[in-house]
Design a protein around this motif. Structure first.
Motif, PDB file in Angstrom:
ATOM      1  N   ARG A   1       3.319  27.183  14.814  1.00 19.55           N
ATOM      2  CA  ARG A   1       2.616  26.084  15.472  1.00 19.55           C
ATOM      3  C   ARG A   1       3.382  25.553  16.666  1.00 19.55           C
ATOM      4  O   ARG A   1       2.876  24.713  17.406  1.00 19.55           O
ATOM      5  CB  ARG A   1       2.503  24.913  14.493  1.00 19.55           C
ATOM      6  CG  ARG A   1       1.652  25.226  13.327  1.00 19.55           C
ATOM      7  CD  ARG A   1       0.333  24.546  13.497  1.00 19.55           C
ATOM      8  NE  ARG A   1      -0.400  24.618  12.265  1.00 19.55           N
ATOM      9  CZ  ARG A   1      -1.044  23.586  11.737  1.00 19.55           C
ATOM     10  NH1 ARG A   1      -1.012  22.409  12.328  1.00 19.55           N
ATOM     11  NH2 ARG A   1      -1.706  23.736  10.631  1.00 19.55           N
ATOM     12  N   ALA A   2       4.648  25.912  16.752  1.00 18.37           N
ATOM     13  CA  ALA A   2       5.510  25.332  17.778  1.00 18.37           C
ATOM     14  C   ALA A   2       6.619  26.335  18.057  1.00 18.37           C
ATOM     15  O   ALA A   2       6.873  27.219  17.244  1.00 18.37           O
ATOM     16  CB  ALA A   2       6.103  24.018  17.281  1.00 18.37           C
TER      17      ALA A   2
ATOM     18  N   MET B   1       9.735  25.904  17.925  1.00 18.70           N
ATOM     19  CA  MET B   1      10.721  25.749  16.868  1.00 18.70           C
ATOM     20  C   MET B   1      10.231  24.640  15.951  1.00 18.70           C
ATOM     21  O   MET B   1       9.532  23.735  16.381  1.00 18.70           O
ATOM     22  CB  MET B   1      12.086  25.341  17.441  1.00 18.70           C
ATOM     23  CG  MET B   1      12.727  26.386  18.307  1.00 18.70           C
ATOM     24  SD  MET B   1      13.403  27.767  17.346  1.00 18.70           S
ATOM     25  CE  MET B   1      13.942  28.817  18.700  1.00 18.70           C
ATOM     26  N   SER B   2      10.658  24.710  14.700  1.00 20.44           N
ATOM     27  CA  SER B   2      10.214  23.747  13.710  1.00 20.44           C
ATOM     28  C   SER B   2      11.303  23.578  12.671  1.00 20.44           C
ATOM     29  O   SER B   2      12.122  24.472  12.456  1.00 20.44           O
ATOM     30  CB  SER B   2       8.925  24.262  13.059  1.00 20.44           C
ATOM     31  OG  SER B   2       8.584  23.475  11.947  1.00 20.44           O
ATOM     32  N   ALA B   3      11.312  22.406  12.039  1.00 22.28           N
ATOM     33  CA  ALA B   3      12.192  22.190  10.884  1.00 22.28           C
ATOM     34  C   ALA B   3      11.374  22.152   9.607  1.00 22.28           C
ATOM     35  O   ALA B   3      11.823  21.642   8.588  1.00 22.28           O
ATOM     36  CB  ALA B   3      12.971  20.891  11.049  1.00 22.28           C
ATOM     37  N   ALA B   4      10.155  22.669   9.695  1.00 20.47           N
ATOM     38  CA  ALA B   4       9.293  22.675   8.521  1.00 20.47           C
ATOM     39  C   ALA B   4       9.639  23.873   7.643  1.00 20.47           C
ATOM     40  O   ALA B   4       9.000  24.915   7.692  1.00 20.47           O
ATOM     41  CB  ALA B   4       7.824  22.686   8.934  1.00 20.47           C
ATOM     42  N   GLY B   5      10.695  23.709   6.868  1.00 20.30           N
ATOM     43  CA  GLY B   5      11.072  24.702   5.875  1.00 20.30           C
ATOM     44  C   GLY B   5      11.692  25.945   6.473  1.00 20.30           C
ATOM     45  O   GLY B   5      12.041  25.993   7.657  1.00 20.30           O
ATOM     46  N   PRO B   6      11.849  26.974   5.634  1.00 22.64           N
ATOM     47  CA  PRO B   6      12.338  28.269   6.119  1.00 22.64           C
ATOM     48  C   PRO B   6      11.446  28.770   7.257  1.00 22.64           C
ATOM     49  O   PRO B   6      10.251  28.466   7.285  1.00 22.64           O
ATOM     50  CB  PRO B   6      12.215  29.168   4.889  1.00 22.64           C
ATOM     51  CG  PRO B   6      12.270  28.234   3.722  1.00 22.64           C
ATOM     52  CD  PRO B   6      11.586  26.990   4.188  1.00 22.64           C
ATOM     53  N   ASP B   7      12.011  29.518   8.187  1.00 21.22           N
ATOM     54  CA  ASP B   7      11.196  30.081   9.279  1.00 21.22           C
ATOM     55  C   ASP B   7      10.543  31.359   8.761  1.00 21.22           C
ATOM     56  O   ASP B   7      11.139  32.432   8.777  1.00 21.22           O
ATOM     57  CB  ASP B   7      12.071  30.374  10.499  1.00 21.22           C
ATOM     58  CG  ASP B   7      11.231  30.821  11.695  1.00 21.22           C
ATOM     59  OD1 ASP B   7      10.016  31.104  11.512  1.00 21.22           O
ATOM     60  OD2 ASP B   7      11.779  30.887  12.800  1.00 21.22           O
ATOM     61  N   LEU B   8       9.307  31.208   8.285  1.00 16.48           N
ATOM     62  CA  LEU B   8       8.640  32.339   7.629  1.00 16.48           C
ATOM     63  C   LEU B   8       8.264  33.444   8.611  1.00 16.48           C
ATOM     64  O   LEU B   8       8.021  34.579   8.207  1.00 16.48           O
ATOM     65  CB  LEU B   8       7.425  31.852   6.843  1.00 16.48           C
ATOM     66  CG  LEU B   8       7.777  30.925   5.671  1.00 16.48           C
ATOM     67  CD1 LEU B   8       6.511  30.381   5.020  1.00 16.48           C
ATOM     68  CD2 LEU B   8       8.642  31.638   4.642  1.00 16.48           C
TER      69      LEU B   8
ATOM     70  N   GLN C   1      17.292  32.945   7.682  1.00 15.80           N
ATOM     71  CA  GLN C   1      16.228  32.012   8.062  1.00 15.80           C
ATOM     72  C   GLN C   1      15.415  31.524   6.871  1.00 15.80           C
ATOM     73  O   GLN C   1      14.590  30.636   7.010  1.00 15.80           O
ATOM     74  CB  GLN C   1      15.292  32.671   9.085  1.00 15.80           C
ATOM     75  CG  GLN C   1      16.000  33.204  10.302  1.00 15.80           C
ATOM     76  CD  GLN C   1      16.658  32.106  11.121  1.00 15.80           C
ATOM     77  OE1 GLN C   1      16.170  30.987  11.148  1.00 15.80           O
ATOM     78  NE2 GLN C   1      17.767  32.413  11.769  1.00 15.80           N
TER      79      GLN C   1
ATOM     80  N   LEU D   1      18.112  28.610   5.814  1.00 15.01           N
ATOM     81  CA  LEU D   1      18.065  27.522   6.795  1.00 15.01           C
ATOM     82  C   LEU D   1      16.723  26.828   6.614  1.00 15.01           C
ATOM     83  O   LEU D   1      15.679  27.483   6.590  1.00 15.01           O
ATOM     84  CB  LEU D   1      18.201  28.081   8.223  1.00 15.01           C
ATOM     85  CG  LEU D   1      19.559  28.709   8.532  1.00 15.01           C
ATOM     86  CD1 LEU D   1      19.501  29.525   9.819  1.00 15.01           C
ATOM     87  CD2 LEU D   1      20.626  27.631   8.646  1.00 15.01           C
ATOM     88  N   GLY D   2      16.756  25.523   6.463  1.00 13.67           N
ATOM     89  CA  GLY D   2      15.508  24.793   6.235  1.00 13.67           C
ATOM     90  C   GLY D   2      15.056  24.775   4.791  1.00 13.67           C
ATOM     91  O   GLY D   2      13.972  24.268   4.494  1.00 13.67           O
TER      92      GLY D   2
ATOM     93  N   VAL E   1      11.253  18.549   5.837  1.00 12.44           N
ATOM     94  CA  VAL E   1      10.028  18.288   5.074  1.00 12.44           C
ATOM     95  C   VAL E   1      10.234  17.237   3.987  1.00 12.44           C
ATOM     96  O   VAL E   1       9.479  16.269   3.897  1.00 12.44           O
ATOM     97  CB  VAL E   1       9.479  19.598   4.455  1.00 12.44           C
ATOM     98  CG1 VAL E   1       8.285  19.320   3.540  1.00 12.44           C
ATOM     99  CG2 VAL E   1       9.079  20.575   5.567  1.00 12.44           C
TER     100      VAL E   1
END
Lengths: 528, 528
Positions: free
Chosen positions: A244-245, A247-254, B256, B259-260, B486
């Motif tokens: 969605r962006a 970079m994000s801090a919404a959890g692991p970078d899936l 990754q 992280l998060g 989150v």
């Protein structure tokens, strides 16, 4: 631009690339092969093809035709043979020997994400194994799930530039778009991806993403995984959309779970990529250093303190000497090692001058644009050279790794030593060439080229050498692959590298997304 | 440098930061609060603490003491209260109200990776829930597994610089090292991490990694997740070590995944980080643009075509106006919007001049170093201001998101609109300020500050406003969090953002690594 205008070379296994671009070996190279004991095999020729037993079961064919239409399901021998394995040297050798193991039972051509999605759900229900096929340029056995009947899912019809967002500088490209076509499509809008791996003429967007490809201009444009901001993935459980962006801090970078997943967790059907304006200027230079160690210190300086050129690579003494056999390369200069330094972008003059200052202070000697241009023009030539070398009876293959700067000298020495020992034991002492192909602040990759005489069983010969190299990489703390991916060839090393608990984690992810294990079985993730 | 020399502020919940740095509200601010209808609550004071029922069961205490020694297991009320929740405004309000829900039943202090590892195995066997606690600075409910008895695992004893590799420019730091201590430890060797989030005085290395923190100098130094090259993680199943090379094509990038992961998949015990030489030069400037849209176009130009300064942020009209209430900030200049542009490194003059050219061409007006220095000196002050604002009866909180450049104007408008509507409905129309805090080639983050009068139940008041903001973020295509993580506050939005299949994937990963669900239950990953 219509589809037929796109500059796409349709590769077929067995020989690399566009037949119009095939090359003859220079006389100096033929002379050099004699020193390695290479002999042209008398009368060797491509074997006649014998279709393997078995094939697509009736129920499976009906299912595939129902989902995609009968014209998009091919089972003729020629089509299946053209989708058999990739382009590692063992793959080429097995192709020349007419070895039809690893041949798909059918090749199917979905035309959209929705068709891929429907296909995976149907194949999962019927337990039909599928191998996604985009460019087909794997060099690690990524298209050959051993001993399992499978359908190749050729993504070439997913070949559209879906969207370009000029404000955000992103482009959405479907998975089947070839590298060359991607550049042509983006060029119409004034953009470039800047991703130029050696497989550029064959490989595709989906493959770049699924294997974490890295191109020759990575110092300037980054690795392919660094260009990806979004992904759409079809899985047997349904579609996943990520990103969605930037970079994000919404959890692991899936996104990072699917990048490098090699078709085992789903089929990536489109990718949202960061694009850049096409460069206004471009120049490539050669630089000479007294030794590889000197050159390594110099390029480390650029990687850590900048400024970074767009292309930065450094050959070792052996690779430089082989390049020197081509008298055009260094313009008569001899000895030392060669670095290639390339610049692309706007207003490159300041950056060029700054880089020149750094390299000069580090003991470098400018060789001007001659060697740089020679390299640039020949940058996709190496894979073409392999075919005539194999014809002459040489064994030639490449492998790569990466590590932190402090580990690189030992990593290079140990891998070289292992290759020399493993091939010498077989009576075929090799020439081992090496260059640094990609640099980062904390480390770099090492790319090895190995040339020796073939034994009577060159597939087994290389298997033994490669296993020794893999052990050396692990022992010296490098990663089993920097940009070729895991496939089947690196699976054991990969398992050692991430450890048993991480392997179990991946297996659990796979069980959720692919409950019947139909996606590229045996590739990347060890079977649970 | 001995441990006691390290510049560490031990935070305690309820009020932010070093008591010596607490600030009084300027008169202009007090005046402004009147316009929002803010009234100082008569006689409100911190409630007396009443210990909650329940506590550490005997068997669990015995287990913890056996693993760590009895002196590293604390169950006194003061210690437990000091480990209750984090620093969101609802957390502060609940603290002031003496709300002891979310209080750990015990706090334990392991001293090494091996002790963390042994602890997790033992807690898993006995089904004792654990919440890793490093700096304790969560603003998203990341330390409060609702309604579950848990032990807080305070990592402050894991406070060493384990190794520095000056050739590769990497440093291995343990998870409990505070941001301030990390800089002091690295400075002894001439290096910096360059990670300066607003929580810098409190937060720790492990928390930075587990939440994908991003600092104020991210344009120059990158996000924290971009600094991480290796990780060691203790899980109930054993230890995972990742990161053999700066970059790899060996499968998904499993770094990754951790992280998060916010302590839900394991406890990160140490991190290998890319470090850089301490900057020789440093300067910060203010720039003025006629409007936020003009400023946005200008900073997008720098983010996409360079050169990038080290710090780049842009306040909107409202935030600039509030800053203007402090007469030092713009040196008497009024109107427009303020950008802060900072430079750190060697030979910054050329870059400064180039940036000035770009900003001038985009309509910017240089305000010189005055506003830049004012910003730099006050860069960690904002959280200190919140306490006296709450004292005065104001509701003040921040939230953030990120999106692609083309989506940012609508994203900003929709979130602002949602906050204004949700608080106005409650009779407390707010002031909503916004700035761009982090930029990338393809997009940027938006950071909102909201100020209104408190209602009688400010926790419920903010919950309603925050829910409206989260819905607006989702509808406008932003990510639910760019750098706050989150926790529990963003869980519903996170679930919507990644989708049901991705959630199931994370649940499967958790089941493998944490089979009894003891790690931060209820945080980040929705319960399966």
């Amino acid at each position: 631009m219509t589809e037929s205008d796109l500059p796409v070379v349709q590769l077929t296994p067995g020989r690399w690339g566009d037949p119009d671009h095939s090359v003859d070996l220079p006389a100096a190279a033929l002379e050099a092969l004699k020193h390695l004991g290479v002999n042209r095999p008398a009368g060797r020729r491509d074997e006649e093809l014998v279709a393997p037993e078995g094939g697509l079961a009736g129920g499976a064919r009906e299912m595939l035709e129902k989902v995609l239409g009968s014209e998009q399901v091919k089972t003729d021998l020629e089509t299946r043979w053209a989708h058999t394995r990739g382009y590692s040297t063992p793959d080429l050798l097995r192709h020349r020997a007419g070895d039809t193991t690893d041949m798909p039972v059918a090749v199917v051509y979905p035309g959209s994400h929705d068709e891929v999605q429907a296909l995976l759900i149907a194949c999962s229900e019927q337990h039909v194994a599928v191998v996604p096929y985009a460019g087909g340029t794997s060099v690690v056995g990524g298209l050959a799930p051993q001993g399992i009947e499978f359908v190749a899912v050729d993504l070439r019809r997913l070949n559209r530039l879906v969207r370009i967002d000029e404000i955000s500088r992103t482009a959405t490209l479907e998975a089947g778009v070839r590298g060359t076509a991607a550049e042509a499509l983006l060029a119409e809008h004034g953009y470039t991806l800047g991703h130029f791996p050696q497989s550029y003429e064959g490989a595709s967007i989906g493959g770049y993403a699924a294997t974490r490809s890295s191109g020759q201009s990575s110092a300037g444009y980054g690795r392919f995984d660094q260009m990806v901001v979004g992904l759409t993935v079809a899985t047997p459980r349904g579609t996943i959309e990520l990103g969605r962006a930037p970079m994000s801090a919404a959890g692991p970078d899936l996104r990072q779970l699917f990048l490098g997943s090699e078709g085992t967790l789903g089929i990536i059907t489109s990718v949202v990529l960061r694009v850049r304006p096409r460069p206004a200027e471009r120049s490539f230079e050669g630089w000479k250093f007294a030794s590889f160690d000197d050159g390594l210190a110099a390029i480390r300086g650029l990687a850590q303190d900048g400024p970074l050129p767009t292309v930065l690579r450094l050959s070792d003494e052996a690779e430089t000497a082989v390049n020197l056999a081509d008298p055009d390369v260094l313009g008569g200069s001899t000895g030392g090692v060669l670095a290639i330094v390339g610049f692309e972008g706007a207003r490159t003059a300041v950056r060029r001058a700054e880089v020149a200052d750094v390299l000069t202070a580090a003991g470098g000697e400018s060789l001007g644009e001659g060697p740089g241009e020679t390299w640039r023009q020949g940058r996709y030539r190496a894979p073409y050279l392999r075919d005539p070398l194999l014809d002459e009876g040489a064994l030639v293959e490449t492998l790569e790794t990466a590590g932190f700067w402090s580990t690189l000298p030992a990593l290079k020495a140990k891998v070289t030593e292992a290759l020399v020992a493993a091939l010498s034991e077989q009576g075929t002492p090799p020439l081992v060439l090496c260059h640094v192909s990609h640099v980062y602040e904390t480390g770099a990759s090492l790319y090895f080229t190995v040339i020796s005489a073939q034994t009577d069983d060159p597939v087994a010969q290389w298997r033994q050498a490669k296993a020794a190299a893999n052990r050396a990489i692990a022992a010296a703390g490098g990663t089993i692959t920097h940009h070729h991916a895991v496939g089947t060839d690196h699976r054991a090393g990969y398992e050692r590298e991430i450890g048993a608990i991480a392997v179990e984690t991946l297996q659990a992810v796979k069980r959720v997304l692919d409950p019947h294990g139909i996606l590229n079985p045996g590739i990347l993730i060890p079977n649970s």
